[in-house]
Design an enzyme around this catalytic site. Structure first.
Site, short mmCIF file in Angstrom:
data_model
loop_
_atom_site.label_atom_id
_atom_site.label_comp_id
_atom_site.label_asym_id
_atom_site.label_seq_id
_atom_site.Cartn_x
_atom_site.Cartn_y
_atom_site.Cartn_z
N HIS A 79 0.82 -1.20 0.00
CA HIS A 79 0.00 0.00 0.00
C HIS A 79 0.86 1.26 0.00
O HIS A 79 2.03 1.24 0.41
CB HIS A 79 -0.94 0.01 1.20
CG HIS A 79 -2.09 -0.93 1.07
ND1 HIS A 79 -3.14 -0.97 1.96
CD2 HIS A 79 -2.37 -1.87 0.12
CE1 HIS A 79 -4.01 -1.88 1.58
NE2 HIS A 79 -3.56 -2.45 0.47
N GLU A 81 0.80 3.82 1.87
CA GLU A 81 1.27 4.21 3.20
C GLU A 81 2.55 3.48 3.59
O GLU A 81 3.45 4.06 4.21
CB GLU A 81 0.19 3.95 4.25
CG GLU A 81 -1.07 4.78 4.07
CD GLU A 81 -2.13 4.06 3.24
OE1 GLU A 81 -3.32 4.31 3.46
OE2 GLU A 81 -1.75 3.25 2.37
N CYS A 110 -6.36 2.01 5.69
CA CYS A 110 -7.03 0.79 6.12
C CYS A 110 -6.51 0.43 7.51
O CYS A 110 -5.51 1.00 7.98
CB CYS A 110 -6.78 -0.33 5.13
SG CYS A 110 -5.07 -0.94 5.11
N CYS A 113 -2.70 -0.47 7.57
CA CYS A 113 -1.82 0.68 7.34
C CYS A 113 -1.86 1.64 8.52
O CYS A 113 -0.84 2.23 8.87
CB CYS A 113 -2.21 1.40 6.05
SG CYS A 113 -1.74 0.50 4.55
#
Length: 206
Positions: A79, A81, A110, A113
């Site tokens: 991701h 992040e 999410c 993350c």
């Protein structure tokens, strides 16, 4: 030479990095991509497209001097992040100095993350992390709500992008051809609605 953007040059990394003394607008976000991905409309306007996660960050000293900037998007099993955390870790910042990081992100983090960001900040108390999200991701699902609450509990500022943040993102990260930011219809109305929703989440009992 003027300062500007340049790619990392590392295959597969895909970061946009600010390098003084160079100019390469190819790595700036395209205008249409910015409007599609950062748009805060509750429904995707036609023509329809998939909304993905993009994260744009500015690393600053406390005197507001920008040290680094970059953009990341979700990659397969990685991701935006997490890619951002990897990048900041790679800079080997001086732990005796304080820094501020401002992140503009299309979707709020999410749960996984959010947990990684909490761990990152816990290990780096010389960093002040501010997250501005265009939209809230699965905000009605408990683990996603809890993730946002945990960010705040860790001292991470979590807020909703308003005209001010959209304009700054436009100026700093978009190949705007020197054009001023033109807000889309009902931008502020949508921002206020999302802000109230986030506020309810952050102030709800845990």
């Amino acid at each position: 030479m003027t300062e500007g953007w340049a790619g990392s040059g590392l295959p597969g990394q895909g970061a946009c990095v600010w390098i003084p003394g160079t100019r390469n607008t190819m790595n700036l976000l395209r205008e249409i991509l910015f409007k599609q991905q950062f748009g805060n409309q509750p429904r995707v306007p036609a023509p329809y497209y998939r909304r993905k996660t993009y994260l744009c960050y500015q690393l600053k000293q406390l005197n507001d001097l920008t040290l680094d900037r970059g953009c990341f998007r979700n990659k397969k099993q990685r991701h935006a992040e997490i890619r951002f955390i990897d990048k900041i870790n790679s800079l080997d910042l001086n732990p005796s100095q304080s820094y501020k990081i401002i992140c503009y992100i299309t979707w709020s983090p999410c749960p996984n993350c959010a947990s990684e960001l909490v761990d990152f900040i816990t290990r780096n108390d010389h960093l002040d992390l501010q997250i501005f999200a265009s939209r809230l991701y699965f905000h009605w699902i408990k683990p996603f709500k809890r993730g946002l609450q945990q960010l705040r509990e860790a001292g991470i500022s979590v807020a909703v992008m308003t005209h001010t943040e959209f304009e700054d993102c436009w100026e700093q990260f978009v190949d705007n051809q020197s054009r001023p930011f033109q807000p889309w219809d009902k931008l502020e109305q949508y921002s206020e609605s999302i802000r109230r929703r986030l506020q309810r989440i952050l102030t709800a009992p845990t």
